[in-house]
Design an enzyme around this catalytic site. Sequence first.
Site, PDB file in Angstrom:
ATOM      1  N   ASP A 293      28.129  31.505  30.233  1.00 44.22           N
ATOM      2  CA  ASP A 293      26.685  31.297  30.370  1.00 44.22           C
ATOM      3  C   ASP A 293      26.239  31.974  31.670  1.00 44.22           C
ATOM      4  O   ASP A 293      27.063  32.396  32.486  1.00 44.22           O
ATOM      5  CB  ASP A 293      26.375  29.794  30.411  1.00 44.22           C
ATOM      6  CG  ASP A 293      24.895  29.464  30.287  1.00 44.22           C
ATOM      7  OD1 ASP A 293      24.109  30.348  29.861  1.00 44.22           O
ATOM      8  OD2 ASP A 293      24.510  28.327  30.616  1.00 44.22           O
ATOM      9  N   HIS A 294      24.950  32.089  31.839  1.00 39.29           N
ATOM     10  CA  HIS A 294      24.369  32.513  33.113  1.00 39.29           C
ATOM     11  C   HIS A 294      23.798  31.292  33.820  1.00 39.29           C
ATOM     12  O   HIS A 294      23.028  30.532  33.230  1.00 39.29           O
ATOM     13  CB  HIS A 294      23.237  33.524  32.890  1.00 39.29           C
ATOM     14  CG  HIS A 294      23.708  34.877  32.463  1.00 39.29           C
ATOM     15  ND1 HIS A 294      23.050  35.627  31.515  1.00 39.29           N
ATOM     16  CD2 HIS A 294      24.772  35.614  32.858  1.00 39.29           C
ATOM     17  CE1 HIS A 294      23.686  36.783  31.350  1.00 39.29           C
ATOM     18  NE2 HIS A 294      24.732  36.788  32.155  1.00 39.29           N
ATOM     19  N   TYR A 467      20.415  29.238  29.850  1.00 40.89           N
ATOM     20  CA  TYR A 467      20.464  29.007  28.400  1.00 40.89           C
ATOM     21  C   TYR A 467      20.950  30.241  27.647  1.00 40.89           C
ATOM     22  O   TYR A 467      20.358  30.651  26.652  1.00 40.89           O
ATOM     23  CB  TYR A 467      19.101  28.548  27.865  1.00 40.89           C
ATOM     24  CG  TYR A 467      18.482  27.412  28.652  1.00 40.89           C
ATOM     25  CD1 TYR A 467      19.255  26.361  29.141  1.00 40.89           C
ATOM     26  CD2 TYR A 467      17.118  27.389  28.937  1.00 40.89           C
ATOM     27  CE1 TYR A 467      18.694  25.324  29.870  1.00 40.89           C
ATOM     28  CE2 TYR A 467      16.552  26.345  29.662  1.00 40.89           C
ATOM     29  CZ  TYR A 467      17.344  25.322  30.127  1.00 40.89           C
ATOM     30  OH  TYR A 467      16.784  24.300  30.847  1.00 40.89           O
ATOM     31  N   HIS A 468      22.063  30.805  28.128  1.00 42.34           N
ATOM     32  CA  HIS A 468      22.646  31.991  27.501  1.00 42.34           C
ATOM     33  C   HIS A 468      24.106  31.757  27.096  1.00 42.34           C
ATOM     34  O   HIS A 468      24.992  32.532  27.452  1.00 42.34           O
ATOM     35  CB  HIS A 468      22.588  33.186  28.464  1.00 42.34           C
ATOM     36  CG  HIS A 468      21.218  33.564  28.888  1.00 42.34           C
ATOM     37  ND1 HIS A 468      20.980  34.343  30.015  1.00 42.34           N
ATOM     38  CD2 HIS A 468      20.000  33.294  28.355  1.00 42.34           C
ATOM     39  CE1 HIS A 468      19.674  34.519  30.151  1.00 42.34           C
ATOM     40  NE2 HIS A 468      19.063  33.896  29.162  1.00 42.34           N
ATOM     41  N   PRO A 469      24.414  30.686  26.348  1.00 39.88           N
ATOM     42  CA  PRO A 469      25.812  30.466  25.970  1.00 39.88           C
ATOM     43  C   PRO A 469      26.287  31.535  24.990  1.00 39.88           C
ATOM     44  O   PRO A 469      25.536  32.016  24.146  1.00 39.88           O
ATOM     45  CB  PRO A 469      25.785  29.088  25.314  1.00 39.88           C
ATOM     46  CG  PRO A 469      24.402  28.958  24.773  1.00 39.88           C
ATOM     47  CD  PRO A 469      23.522  29.663  25.770  1.00 39.88           C
TER      48      PRO A 469
END
Length: 552
Positions: A293-294, A467-469
Amino acid sequence: MNDSFDYIIIGSGSAGSALAYRLGEDGRRRVLVLEFGGSDAGPLIQMPAALSYPMNMPRYDWGYLAEPEPALGGRRLVCPRGKVIGGSSSINGMIYVRGHAGDYAHWEESGATGWGYADVLPYFRRMETSHGGEAPWRGTDGPLHVTRGPRDNPLHGAFVAAAEAAGYAATPDYNGHRQEGFGPADMTVWKGRRWSAANAYLRPAMARGNVRLVTRALVDRILFDGTRAVGVSYLRGGARHEVRANAEIVLAAGAINSPQILQRSGIGPGQVLQDAGVVVRSDRAGVGANLQDHLEVYFQIACLQPITLYRHLGLLAKARIGAEWLFFKRGLGASNQFETLGFIRSAAGVAYPDIQYHFLPVAISYDGRAPAAGHGFQLHVGPMRSKSRGHVRIRDAEPASAPEIRFNYMSHPDDWAEFRRCIRLSREIIRQAPMDPYRGAEIQPGEDAISDDAIDAFIRDHAESAYHPCGTLRMGAADDAASVVDPHCRVIGVDALRVADSSIFPRITNGNLNAPSIMTGEKAADHILGRASLARANDTPYFHPGWETAQR
């Protein structure tokens, strides 16, 4: 089984909708799309400026909560995932970033043969209609409209000028020749509306008559005949349904839900499945592993002039904005307000950008619930390529049970040094002369947060997921034990089953993940249909010529 289709797609999100559009393009193949969510009708999804609402609503969000993070003081971070047609493209921030050429070079080096930048660029072109992008790098006749905001707040120009004063470059199109630098942001907005995958792909696909969508369908597991995937079992309206796939099943439920479905279907780490009461069909350790994630922080500064969006946060102002959007699809409601982005390298020796900036002309939390007390602006800033890895694991065999989501944020020591550089480089940019008319006191981290320990404490208490899984069903060579799918998106060890979504990313890409996820659906469709991939591109992307010895 109740019915049969040529292809069954699990999930109507960014990749799933693109798959439905392409697999059903000839009008003859019968395609079924299964989606647990419902309709995306209504202003809270369709109005770009309302983006903070749908991602916090149980009606549209799965409501996942990650496990406590030891490196973040035991905090449990939310993990919003779209539970609606269009998936997360219907609840995201609408920011459109393709990723850097270096990301896809790494994919190919990791075993994802045929997914280098020259291979994926033609698919990015095919999928988009770019309004304002840099020719010939951008697409001009694809389903996905990509536009830019007006950037009429003077803070946007001042921020880019400050970055230039600090020695960085302006770039006319970070999705074009040169990502490195600062400039206008692309967004998936068209004619004032959120241009989600549902609007761009799914609705046109369904209009042909051969693509069927079933909503409120909670997929339990994939059904097999020997090693061949033949159908899907799902729950709807209190009843169990089974549907058959004559050709193939494509899992496109995203980085959190796709590994769960595979695990419930008996494909995954043997011990995890046994502990959950699932019979092991194929023991693959990579299913649910490699979660990435980020992380980012909101670097907030008070504004000396009353020109920020703070003046529009009152109820009357919001009502005016909403009415203008509702009747005319214009005004502040027609933009996500993230109209300027930046990408820089954190140090000499870093080959391509590893820090991303989102600039926002208001100081506020992502969910809109915690504005600063007065006018301010902020940078969302964070590292792009954390070395930390987590996992997604089912707890039991029940499809309604939430999984164990463990990101292990900041668990690698390099993460702390990279994040400190984010804070210090941000301060340097903000202190440049073009920001002098606007720059007030630093709201957070706060001007006293100077030492490594103080900055680390701020990160520990305030870092949030972007919110970048991704990465939980890693794509790679078929003989690599850590891979789950091969470069044609086929699940290794079984037949007639593929995965196409952000879960197959070997490593997270630079920036927001909606664009690479749609590209994945586009490219996977050609593999599934047995078509030759689009011809490789000859374009040469920008890498800083002095990257080995210069940071900027």
